[in-house]
Write an enzyme that holds these catalytic residues in place. Structure first.
Site, mmCIF file in Angstrom:
data_model
loop_
_atom_site.group_PDB
_atom_site.id
_atom_site.type_symbol
_atom_site.label_atom_id
_atom_site.label_comp_id
_atom_site.label_asym_id
_atom_site.label_seq_id
_atom_site.Cartn_x
_atom_site.Cartn_y
_atom_site.Cartn_z
ATOM 1 N N GLU A 162 -9.586 -10.942 -7.540
ATOM 2 C CA GLU A 162 -8.664 -9.813 -7.367
ATOM 3 C C GLU A 162 -7.498 -9.869 -8.361
ATOM 4 O O GLU A 162 -7.055 -8.830 -8.854
ATOM 5 C CB GLU A 162 -8.148 -9.792 -5.930
ATOM 6 C CG GLU A 162 -9.245 -9.459 -4.926
ATOM 7 C CD GLU A 162 -8.766 -9.418 -3.487
ATOM 8 O OE1 GLU A 162 -9.584 -9.109 -2.607
ATOM 9 O OE2 GLU A 162 -7.563 -9.687 -3.228
ATOM 10 N N LYS A 166 0.823 -1.213 0.000
ATOM 11 C CA LYS A 166 0.000 0.000 0.000
ATOM 12 C C LYS A 166 0.861 1.270 0.000
ATOM 13 O O LYS A 166 2.082 1.213 0.228
ATOM 14 C CB LYS A 166 -0.928 -0.035 1.220
ATOM 15 C CG LYS A 166 -1.931 -1.212 1.174
ATOM 16 C CD LYS A 166 -2.940 -1.116 2.313
ATOM 17 C CE LYS A 166 -3.922 -2.272 2.284
ATOM 18 N NZ LYS A 166 -4.986 -2.113 3.310
ATOM 19 N N TYR A 190 -12.422 -2.455 -3.891
ATOM 20 C CA TYR A 190 -12.951 -2.618 -2.530
ATOM 21 C C TYR A 190 -14.483 -2.547 -2.491
ATOM 22 O O TYR A 190 -15.055 -2.223 -1.442
ATOM 23 C CB TYR A 190 -12.358 -1.556 -1.613
ATOM 24 C CG TYR A 190 -10.936 -1.845 -1.143
ATOM 25 C CD1 TYR A 190 -10.656 -2.987 -0.382
ATOM 26 C CD2 TYR A 190 -9.886 -0.981 -1.425
ATOM 27 C CE1 TYR A 190 -9.366 -3.259 0.068
ATOM 28 C CE2 TYR A 190 -8.589 -1.240 -0.970
ATOM 29 C CZ TYR A 190 -8.345 -2.380 -0.224
ATOM 30 O OH TYR A 190 -7.074 -2.643 0.233
ATOM 31 N N HIS A 249 -2.092 -5.538 1.567
ATOM 32 C CA HIS A 249 -3.382 -6.216 1.406
ATOM 33 C C HIS A 249 -3.124 -7.617 0.896
ATOM 34 O O HIS A 249 -2.198 -7.819 0.109
ATOM 35 C CB HIS A 249 -4.265 -5.476 0.388
ATOM 36 C CG HIS A 249 -5.441 -6.301 -0.056
ATOM 37 N ND1 HIS A 249 -6.605 -6.372 0.666
ATOM 38 C CD2 HIS A 249 -5.601 -7.143 -1.113
ATOM 39 C CE1 HIS A 249 -7.430 -7.210 0.060
ATOM 40 N NE2 HIS A 249 -6.841 -7.696 -1.020
ATOM 41 N N ASN A 275 -2.210 0.096 6.750
ATOM 42 C CA ASN A 275 -1.664 -1.154 7.289
ATOM 43 C C ASN A 275 -0.730 -1.891 6.341
ATOM 44 O O ASN A 275 -0.597 -3.108 6.410
ATOM 45 C CB ASN A 275 -2.793 -2.039 7.812
ATOM 46 C CG ASN A 275 -3.737 -2.496 6.721
ATOM 47 O OD1 ASN A 275 -3.625 -2.063 5.575
ATOM 48 N ND2 ASN A 275 -4.649 -3.379 7.070
HETATM 49 P P1 CMP Z 1 -7.470 -4.632 3.523
HETATM 50 O O1 CMP Z 1 -7.047 -6.044 3.719
HETATM 51 O O2 CMP Z 1 -6.796 -3.901 2.406
HETATM 52 O O3 CMP Z 1 -9.043 -4.604 3.272
HETATM 53 C C1 CMP Z 1 -9.831 -3.457 3.589
HETATM 54 C C2 CMP Z 1 -9.103 -2.447 4.396
HETATM 55 O O4 CMP Z 1 -9.909 -1.541 5.111
HETATM 56 C C3 CMP Z 1 -8.294 -3.151 5.476
HETATM 57 O O5 CMP Z 1 -7.207 -3.832 4.874
HETATM 58 C C4 CMP Z 1 -7.972 -1.985 6.409
HETATM 59 O O6 CMP Z 1 -6.765 -1.315 6.032
HETATM 60 C C5 CMP Z 1 -9.135 -1.023 6.186
HETATM 61 N N1 CMP Z 1 -9.962 -0.887 7.388
HETATM 62 C C6 CMP Z 1 -10.160 0.228 8.099
HETATM 63 N N2 CMP Z 1 -10.973 0.004 9.139
HETATM 64 C C7 CMP Z 1 -11.294 -1.297 9.112
HETATM 65 C C8 CMP Z 1 -12.112 -2.144 9.925
HETATM 66 N N3 CMP Z 1 -12.765 -1.679 11.002
HETATM 67 N N4 CMP Z 1 -12.208 -3.455 9.592
HETATM 68 C C9 CMP Z 1 -11.576 -3.941 8.499
HETATM 69 N N5 CMP Z 1 -10.790 -3.188 7.687
HETATM 70 C C10 CMP Z 1 -10.655 -1.880 7.990
#
Ligand code: CMP
Length: 142
Positions: free
Chosen positions: A127, A10, A50, A116, A113
């Protein structure tokens, strides 16, 4: 079974110059990188990727973050690739991620974070197809 999973480094991790460190983790863990590209996602691309989260309260912030800078997108191949990649990523929230995982080591918050990964074999197929044409995926026989 031999599987593929879709991985994204990311914008936060790309911005911290962590592409090589994260690719090293993938290769050390036994993944073959079978497709890869750097992209600066458009709003439409991030929203489409998403789409399953479109009703969640964090959706707009997620799309804004994922379009804030370039990402590295890759398809990774290994035995049990989906589970294996989730294990090395660690929990979605870095505060919950086990020591030594990518999110524990490289991420600060649940919103930013670092990485992904697909959550199932079915998501992985969707995906990977979202980002790569079949001819962009290189079979790795050695
Ligand atoms: P990702 O695996 O990329 O999929 C969706 C993203 O939404 C997740 O990682 C997080 O970075 C973001 N996100 C933010 N808040 C939440 C939440 N409460 N639960 C899950 N994903 C979240």
């Amino acid at each position: 079974a031999l599987e593929r999973t879709l991985s994204i480094i990311k914008p936060d991790a790309v911005g911290k110059n962590l592409i090589g460190a994260i690719y090293n983790r993938f290769e050390t863990a036994g993944f073959r990188i079978v497709a890869a590209k750097m992209m600066h996602l458009s709003t439409e691309q991030a929203e489409g990727f998403y789409a399953e989260h479109s009703e969640r309260p964090f959706f707009r912030a997620l799309v804004d973050f994922m379009t804030s800078g370039p990402v590295m997108v890759q398809a990774l191949e290994a035995e049990n690739a989906v589970r294996k990649h989730r294990d090395i990523m660690g929990a979605t929230n870095p505060a919950d991620a086990l020591a030594g995982t990518l999110r524990a080591d490289y991420a600060e918050t649940i919103d930013e974070n670092a990485v992904h990964g697909s959550d199932s074999v079915e998501s992985a197929a969707r995906e990977i197809a979202y980002f790569f044409a079949d001819e962009e995926i290189c079979s790795r026989t050695r």
